[in-house]
Write an enzyme that holds these catalytic residues in place. Structure first.
Site, mmCIF file in Angstrom:
data_model
loop_
_atom_site.group_PDB
_atom_site.id
_atom_site.type_symbol
_atom_site.label_atom_id
_atom_site.label_comp_id
_atom_site.label_asym_id
_atom_site.label_seq_id
_atom_site.Cartn_x
_atom_site.Cartn_y
_atom_site.Cartn_z
ATOM 1 N N ASP A 155 0.863 -1.188 0.000
ATOM 2 C CA ASP A 155 0.000 0.000 0.000
ATOM 3 C C ASP A 155 0.894 1.231 0.000
ATOM 4 O O ASP A 155 1.738 1.398 0.886
ATOM 5 C CB ASP A 155 -0.890 -0.014 1.243
ATOM 6 C CG ASP A 155 -2.088 0.908 1.118
ATOM 7 O OD1 ASP A 155 -2.182 1.633 0.100
ATOM 8 O OD2 ASP A 155 -2.931 0.902 2.030
ATOM 9 N N ASP B 55 -3.083 2.434 -5.860
ATOM 10 C CA ASP B 55 -1.980 2.465 -4.905
ATOM 11 C C ASP B 55 -1.933 1.245 -3.986
ATOM 12 O O ASP B 55 -1.253 1.275 -2.959
ATOM 13 C CB ASP B 55 -2.080 3.727 -4.049
ATOM 14 C CG ASP B 55 -3.383 3.808 -3.263
ATOM 15 O OD1 ASP B 55 -4.361 3.140 -3.647
ATOM 16 O OD2 ASP B 55 -3.430 4.545 -2.265
ATOM 17 N N GLU B 56 -2.606 0.154 -4.368
ATOM 18 C CA GLU B 56 -2.730 -0.955 -3.429
ATOM 19 C C GLU B 56 -2.877 -2.266 -4.194
ATOM 20 O O GLU B 56 -3.607 -2.333 -5.183
ATOM 21 C CB GLU B 56 -3.956 -0.718 -2.544
ATOM 22 C CG GLU B 56 -4.188 -1.720 -1.464
ATOM 23 C CD GLU B 56 -5.440 -1.391 -0.668
ATOM 24 O OE1 GLU B 56 -5.693 -2.096 0.320
ATOM 25 O OE2 GLU B 56 -6.178 -0.439 -1.046
#
Length: 394
Positions: free
Chosen positions: A17, A111-112
């Site tokens: 993350d 983003d993960e």
């Protein structure tokens, strides 16, 4: 009999993350913002916070908060509009780092992602070193900070990365799952909102451990049908696999010859077969191509390619055949002496989801019906049992 701590001990999952992604990108691109409270979101009167740097979070600012309230809490913050194209650009770079480790990558957002490294012996030997190497690469090559959780399943890995934020690395081995989970508050369980949290706490169930040990009938009286699922999660059981989403960017088929191919008619026949195979694969995946490439490798091992964009997306065997033959024959006729080919292939590029609309030609409905017949015959009797005829030139 005690519950097993984890039924998927053979798996090795990373949850990665990026910390405060949008705000971190702003600080990366504008160095004067580093160390300052940065808030990204809609800047109008009804805008909301999309992301806040950790400096801004110190003022109790969080995502989905109205921008007006964020301004009240931290008037000295730097407010930035969302730059989605830039965030996507950096996300692609980060996911490139993920896929350099494993093709088993399940993206959850820009983003993960979850990464499954179960099949990597080196990762099993020292998962923390591998994860730290990934964090270092993201930091050094892209300039962003990532937190990583390592665990035997997705649920525990996600919790581990959350606990490690910001800029952290937390490894929860299979034998340590319960010790890691038991002290955590129940609101960290997936699907437990404010109302459920209140009911559980009133019943004296404030941690994973207390919820794990409570008899299921009693828990069912508090949370209904969620009881089995919540007990399983509290015990660290999560069987969900990492679902890698690797979009098909191209499809191709080619043939290498034991004897050099030297007849243009034979080349046309082979291209017809390849076009049918390629079109069938496109239709199987509900895809169409907007660009077709022909690959020709001559006797001297030189590889020649010819490419043409289509007027509109297509998965028609006849359409692909016509384009492929036209490209190959154009090359063939330009050669100073009769060519001899070692390899012939065609490729579909720039793929898009099928729209179900008609193809390039006026008789597109007839071509589509032929494709359906070919697909049905192929499914029932196998590939090659029925082929489209090759018309000879007048």
């Amino acid at each position: 009999m005690s519950e097993p701590t984890c039924t998927t001990a053979e798996r090795l999952i990373l949850h990665v993350d990026l910390d405060a992604f949008y705000a971190s990108v702003e600080q990366l691109d504008f160095p004067e913002l580093r160390g300052q409270p940065v808030i990204v979101g809609g800047l109008g009167g009804r805008g909301v916070v999309s992301a806040a740097s950790y400096e801004a979070r110190a003022f109790a600012i969080h995502s989905a908060m109205p921008i007006s309230r964020a301004r009240q809490r931290c008037p000295q913050a730097h407010f930035r509009a969302v730059r989605m194209d830039r965030y996507r650009e950096l996300s692609r770079q980060v996911f490139g780092c993920f896929r350099a480790l494993t093709p088993e990558v399940e993206g959850l957002s820009l983003d993960e992602a979850f990464l499954d490294l179960s099949a990597d012996p080196a990762a099993r030997t020292d998962p923390e070193a591998l994860a730290e190497g990934l964090r270092r690469r993201i930091r050094d090559e892209i300039g962003l900070i990532a937190s990583v959780g390592i665990a035997p399943n997705k649920f525990v890995a996600k919790l581990a990365s959350d606990v490690g934020k910001p800029d952290g690395l937390v490894h929860v081995p299979a034998h340590g799952v319960q010790a890691f989970l038991d002290p955590l508050p129940v609101e960290r369980l997936w699907g437990v909102g404010e109302g459920t949290t209140l009911r559980l706490r009133r019943a004296g169930l404030s941690t994973f451990g207390s919820l794990r040990r409570v008899p299921e009938p009693r828990l069912r009286g508090l949370v209904g049908r969620q009881a089995s699922r919540l007990k399983a999660l509290a015990a660290g059981r999560d069987r969900r696999p990492v679902k890698s989403e690797r979009p098909t960017r191209s499809l191709s088929t080619e043939r290498t010859f034991d004897r050099d191919l030297s007849e243009s008619m034979r080349m046309r026949q082979l291209l017809t077969e390849m076009a049918e195979q390629l079109a069938a694969r496109l239709r199987e995946q509900s895809l169409e191509t907007t660009s077709l490439t022909v690959k020709l490798r001559s006797r001297d091992f030189r590889t020649h390619t010819r490419q043409q964009r289509l007027n509109r997306p297509s998965a028609s065997g006849e359409e692909l055949r016509q384009v492929a033959i036209a490209l190959a024959e154009q090359w063939w006729q330009q050669q100073p002496r009769p060519p001899r080919l070692r390899l012939l292939g065609i490729g579909a590029r720039e793929l898009v989801k099928s729209t179900g609309q008609m193809g390039l030609f006026q008789d597109a409905s007839r071509l589509a019906e032929t494709d359906r017949l070919l697909d049905a015959a192929r499914e029932r009797f196998g590939a090659g049992v029925l082929r489209r005829g090759l018309r000879r030139r007048g």
